[in-house]
Design a protein around this motif. Structure first.
Motif, PDB file in Angstrom:
ATOM      1  N   SER A   1       0.819  -1.214   0.000  1.00 60.03           N
ATOM      2  CA  SER A   1       0.000   0.000   0.000  1.00 60.03           C
ATOM      3  C   SER A   1       0.856   1.268   0.000  1.00 60.03           C
ATOM      4  O   SER A   1       0.319   2.370  -0.041  1.00 60.03           O
ATOM      5  N   ALA A   2       2.171   1.109   0.034  1.00 60.48           N
ATOM      6  CA  ALA A   2       3.067   2.271   0.015  1.00 60.48           C
ATOM      7  C   ALA A   2       4.437   1.829  -0.514  1.00 60.48           C
ATOM      8  O   ALA A   2       4.842   0.677  -0.315  1.00 60.48           O
TER       9      ALA A   2
ATOM     10  N   PRO B   1       9.141   9.020   2.084  1.00 64.58           N
ATOM     11  CA  PRO B   1       8.019   9.966   2.162  1.00 64.58           C
ATOM     12  C   PRO B   1       6.696   9.199   2.101  1.00 64.58           C
ATOM     13  O   PRO B   1       6.659   8.070   1.597  1.00 64.58           O
ATOM     14  N   PRO B   2       5.605   9.783   2.606  1.00 69.99           N
ATOM     15  CA  PRO B   2       4.332   9.070   2.567  1.00 69.99           C
ATOM     16  C   PRO B   2       3.863   8.841   1.128  1.00 69.99           C
ATOM     17  O   PRO B   2       4.158   9.646   0.238  1.00 69.99           O
ATOM     18  N   ALA B   3       3.149   7.729   0.936  1.00 68.59           N
ATOM     19  CA  ALA B   3       2.650   7.410  -0.407  1.00 68.59           C
ATOM     20  C   ALA B   3       1.729   8.516  -0.872  1.00 68.59           C
ATOM     21  O   ALA B   3       0.897   9.006  -0.113  1.00 68.59           O
ATOM     22  N   SER B   4       1.888   8.904  -2.127  1.00 63.96           N
ATOM     23  CA  SER B   4       1.040   9.964  -2.660  1.00 63.96           C
ATOM     24  C   SER B   4       0.948   9.843  -4.173  1.00 63.96           C
ATOM     25  O   SER B   4       1.944   9.556  -4.840  1.00 63.96           O
ATOM     26  N   GLY B   5      -0.241  10.081  -4.718  1.00 62.36           N
ATOM     27  CA  GLY B   5      -0.420  10.057  -6.162  1.00 62.36           C
ATOM     28  C   GLY B   5      -0.245   8.671  -6.744  1.00 62.36           C
ATOM     29  O   GLY B   5      -0.392   7.663  -6.051  1.00 62.36           O
TER      30      GLY B   5
ATOM     31  N   MET C   1       5.875   7.714  -7.658  1.00 55.64           N
ATOM     32  CA  MET C   1       6.814   8.392  -6.757  1.00 55.64           C
ATOM     33  C   MET C   1       8.244   7.972  -7.085  1.00 55.64           C
ATOM     34  O   MET C   1       8.494   6.784  -7.309  1.00 55.64           O
ATOM     35  N   THR C   2       9.134   8.949  -7.106  1.00 57.81           N
ATOM     36  CA  THR C   2      10.556   8.639  -7.277  1.00 57.81           C
ATOM     37  C   THR C   2      11.238   8.806  -5.921  1.00 57.81           C
ATOM     38  O   THR C   2      11.157   9.879  -5.321  1.00 57.81           O
TER      39      THR C   2
END
Lengths: 211, 691
Positions: free
Chosen positions: A54-55, A135-139, A142-143
């Motif tokens: 989930s992340a 960093p928190p999962a977003s969108g 993510m790189t």
């Protein structure tokens, strides 16, 4: 003798019949040819607790769990099912024939990890350096930059120990419901924290076991 | 006499690699010959005998007028010289690159050409403490039609210096200086009695000085190789062909503090029968290769990995002798009868790879492949059925071991069925079914990784096209994956995943300047762990759902302006199974609700011919609600914007001066955006002149 084709109208019913025949044959075939073996029940105390994908942080942590258990499905399950690419650092690239890493995709990655685990190795892995925070999962994409990983690979056959330590950038993507690794780019080898010796990245493992 | 002919035919060639042997330089006589001649050279060496016979028949049909169309250039010895200097710069989020090239071409009588290319580049990395400088000069000289054989000379001088300092401050210089000179010759399609032949040879010298991690790696070697392929027709539509190839390398190498002579030799023999008669065509071929190589190498462990930690300096480098024996068998048959086609392909590859010093010792491999396919097309219906089977193993006897480790088997079988039907006008249906099983087995249980993966897929797709104005698609797909580790030490994660997907969508050209695409996708995956109920197994069944609506609008309000708008809206849920009640009803606990909304706009405007202004931006909002011991809600934003321009201009007709420029300025924000990726330039600018 020349064979000739007799043009005979094929009815819609006939075509459907042929399709049903082929599908029936398949079902019959699948019963005997495509049956997996019966697995052994899990032994006590042996369990790999993968995290939900989930992340990106969980996905990356799953690789560490896969490495330490030499469990290939755990690695494969975190690599993008749609598109994956690996880009080696210059040092690793130059150690192998020029076309070794060209077009490195999911099938190549799956071949590599299975060959690596099947080669009789024990692995101690730390996929992020102490203090590194994802960093928190977003969108949807993510790189994550500058991840430093560390592997100590012991060869059970001859007892040799080889250490790998590298810095990489990784692109994660959300596909369907889960995060996966879409691109893994090794940037450079890092030094052994103890001896200071420059170590190779996992590109060397991929080059060795990828074919 | 017959025996002599057979012996000659059995001799066969091909690239050594065709049977699995290793040769790092594939540019020799066993492979293609390149030419810088203006006339496109048809390389018949790589054609099958049948293809070549067809090509030669076509050549024979050419009339003298056709020949006159390509007159042999008999003008003065020196005819033309051209230069193409080019300079440019590139930038992206990782690095800046500055480069300059100069290509010089000299044309001589009878299509002879000399071409020299000089390249220089300097790379500076933004995120790493790293610089790379490269200088590269290559030349190629083709003698055109001046000789009865196709002859070319080529050479290269490659120099590079890579300075990298890693995070711990260790500075490494990786430096290489390589010089290479070679000659290639080939003679195609010459007759010796009833035999048609192709002969190739190449020779070259290589000198390298390199340093990496303070270890030198130098070599000075010469190489010669040659090959002959010959074929003959034995009946209408049936040919036999043989090939022979040999190579030899000799020189000196230095690695670390050691120096030693190096050498390599190899040969390949091949034989094949090729046929095309009535409803059948195909081939049967056998190739055998041998390869021996003696060189300096670092001490390696039984997996072939460099292992010099704790080893005395004078024992780090060994003189390795590597031997490869490989053989391949191939059979391919295509049966085409009316609307039926049945294709068969069977191959077997075996090779033994032996090292005298490396801990790898002896490695043996075998691979069998069978591919069968059946297709049928009639009226509005067509079927395609295929069955592929792979069986391979590898075994190893470690250095100084008395017994083999045990075979590692990989078996895979796949069945696929496709059905296509034109349901009615402009409406098509495609049904697909696939079933596959992959298995890993370790003989003597030399590892614990035995596993099976069984996958079955079914999909139905319906397409409808209304006069290219409106297209609609509906897809339904189901997939089941069973991942089973066989051994008790790995089986706790065994699971079965069932996935369902429904995706309707349409594409509508509303007017010549406006179009709309929209698709909706609903996806759900259930994961059931095989041993989730067992004591000590900490796995719980779960499901994940996702709905995705994607919209795209493209507008061209004027000939100069193009606007694209996109919106993606995602909602997803994850839940874990908690209990199953007495009636069999299953209850799940919701773990996650997530909504992601992304809007994007791209704009292009042609300011004047050759100059385009561009801009793009997107913004994403991500709402997550997680439910556990403590419920939590987070909202994050991310986005990016870039503005830029593209310029493409050419001046002067006779000696064109060309400018190409693409420049973009990026700004980004979001949880994973770092300092280097939040503000950077992307550019590709170059200027080229031809005179």
């Amino acid at each position: 003798m020349r064979l000739s084709i007799t043009k005979k109208p094929v009815t819609a019913g006939g075509k459907l019949g042929l399709a049903v025949l082929l599908l029936t044959g398949l079902v019959l075939l699948s019963g005997c040819l495509f049956t997996p073996r019966e697995p052994e029940k899990p032994g006590t105390g042996v369990q790999i607790d993968y995290l939900p994908k989930s992340a990106p942080a969980n996905v990356w942590a799953n690789l560490e769990k896969s490495l330490e258990a030499s469990h290939a499905p755990g690695w494969e399950d975190n690599i993008s099912l749609i598109e994956f690419r690996y880009i080696p650092d210059d040092e690793a690239r130059d150690l192998f024939p020029p076309d070794t890493f060209i077009g490195w995709d999911r099938p190549r990655e799956v071949t590599y990890i299975n060959n690596f685990y099947n080669s009789g190795v024990s692995i101690v892995a730390q996929m992020v350096q102490t203090g590194f925070v994802f960093p928190p999962a977003s969108g949807n994409e993510m790189t994550i930059e500058d991840i430093i990983y560390d592997l100590v690979v012991t060869n059970d056959a001859d007892g040799s120990v080889v250490r790998y330590r590298g810095k990489c950038d990784v692109i994660f993507r959300l596909e369907a419901n889960f995060w996966y690794i879409y691109e893994w780019r090794d940037l450079q080898g890092e030094s052994d924290p103890g001896s200071g010796q420059l170590l190779n990245t996992m590109g060397v493992l991929r080059g060795t076991f990828g074919s | 006499m017959i025996l002599l002919v057979l012996l000659f035919l059995v001799a066969g060639v091909g690239g050594i690699s065709s049977a699995g042997a290793q040769d790092s330089d594939t540019s020799g006589a066993g492979s293609d010959t390149t030419s810088v001649s203006d006339e496109p050279e048809v390389d018949t060496a790589n054609m099958s005998p049948l293809e070549r016979s067809r090509y030669l028949a076509e050549q024979a049909k050419r009339s003298p007028q056709d020949e006159d169309e390509e007159p042999e250039d008999l003008g003065p010895f020196f005819q033309k010289m051209s230069n193409e200097p080019k300079a440019g710069a590139m930038a992206n989020v990782r690095q800046y690159t500055y480069y300059g090239n100069l290509v010089t071409t000299l044309k001589f009588r009878k299509n002879s050409i000399f071409k020299n290319t000089f390249k220089w580049s300097w790379e500076e990395y933004r995120k790493q403490d790293k610089t790379v400088e490269k200088r590269d000069n290559t030349f190629a000289y083709g003698l055109g039609k001046n000789l009865p054989v196709v002859l070319s000379l080529d050479g290269a001088w490659t120099w590079s210096e890579d300075n990298t300092t890693n995070t711990a401050g260790y500075a490494n210089l990786s430096k290489r200086d390589l010089k290479r000179f070679g000659m290639k010759a080939n003679k195609t399609n010459f007759k010796l009695g009833f035999l048609n032949n192709i002969a190739k040879m190449s020779a070259g010298v290589t000198e390298q000085q390199s340093v990496n991690q303070n270890q030198r790696n130098d070599l000075q070697e010469g190489k010669f190789d040659a090959g002959l392929q010959t074929d003959m027709s034995i009946a209408p539509g049936v040919m036999i062909a043989g090939r022979i190839y040999g190579m030899k390398v000799a020189g000196d190498r230095a690695l670390g503090k050691s120096t030693s002579p190096s050498s390599a030799d190899g040969d390949t023999l091949g034989f094949g029968v090729y046929y095309k008669r009535n409803v059948l065509n195909g081939r049967v071929a056998v190739t055998r290769s041998n390869f021996n190589k003696k060189y300096l190498d670092f001490k390696k462990n039984s997996n072939g990995l460099i292992d010099t930690v704790g080893v005395a300096e004078d024992e780090k480098v060994v003189t390795e002798l590597e031997t490869v024996d490989a053989i391949s068998y191939e059979m391919e048959n295509n049966f085409n009868f009316g609307k039926f086609a049945f294709n068969t392909r069977l191959t077997r590859l075996t090779d033994d790879l032996d090292y005298s010093q490396s801990g790898v010792g002896l490695r043996q491999r075998e691979q069998d492949v069978m591919d069968l396919s059946l297709t049928y097309a009639s009226g509005r219906d067509s079927f395609a059925v295929s069955y592929d089977y792979l069986w391979k193993w590898d075994d190893q006897r470690y250095k100084n071991a008395t017994e083999n480790r045990g075979r590692q088997y990989n078996k895979a079988r796949d069945y696929e069925f496709n059905y296509f039907r034109d349901l009615f006008r402009r409406t098509n249906l495609n049904l697909r079914y696939h079933e596959g099983l992959g298995q890993d087995l370790a003989e003597n249980r030399h590892n614990e990784n035995d596993k099976d993966r069984h996958q079955s897929d079914f999909s139905a797709r319906l397409d409808r096209n209304w006069y290219n104005k409106f297209r609609a698609t509906m897809v339904f797909a189901y997939q089941q994956i069973q991942d089973f580790n066989i051994r008790e030490s790995r089986s706790s994660n065994n699971n079965v995943k069932d996935s369902y997907e429904v995706s309707p969508g349409y594409s509508w050209t509303i007017s010549p300047w406006l179009s709309l695409d929209q698709s909706y996708r609903v996806y759900i995956q259930y994961t059931n762990y095989s041993f989730s109920g067992m004591e000590g197994v900490n796995r719980a069944d779960d499901y994940n759902k996702r709905g995705n609506l994607a919209t795209k609008v493209v507008m061209d309000p004027t000939n100069r302006l193009n606007i694209t708008l996109r919106h993606d809206y995602n909602r997803r849920f994850s839940a874990t199974k908690t209990v199953t009640d007495a009636s069999g009803s299953v209850f799940y606990h919701r773990d996650l609700n997530q909504t992601i909304s992304k809007i994007e706009m791209v704009l292009r405007f042609i300011a004047v011919p050759g100059v385009t202004l561009e801009a793009s931006t997107y913004r994403t909002r991500d709402d997550r609600d997680t439910f556990g011991f403590q419920d939590k809600t987070t909202i994050t934003y991310s986005g990016e914007m870039w503005v830029g321009a593209q310029v493409r201009r050419t001046w002067f007709q006779a000696n064109p001066l060309e400018l190409s420029a693409m420049v973009r300025k990026y700004n980004a924000f979001g949880p994973s955006v770092t300092e280097t990726s939040s503000d950077y330039w992307e550019a590709d600018v170059w200027l080229k002149w031809e005179f």
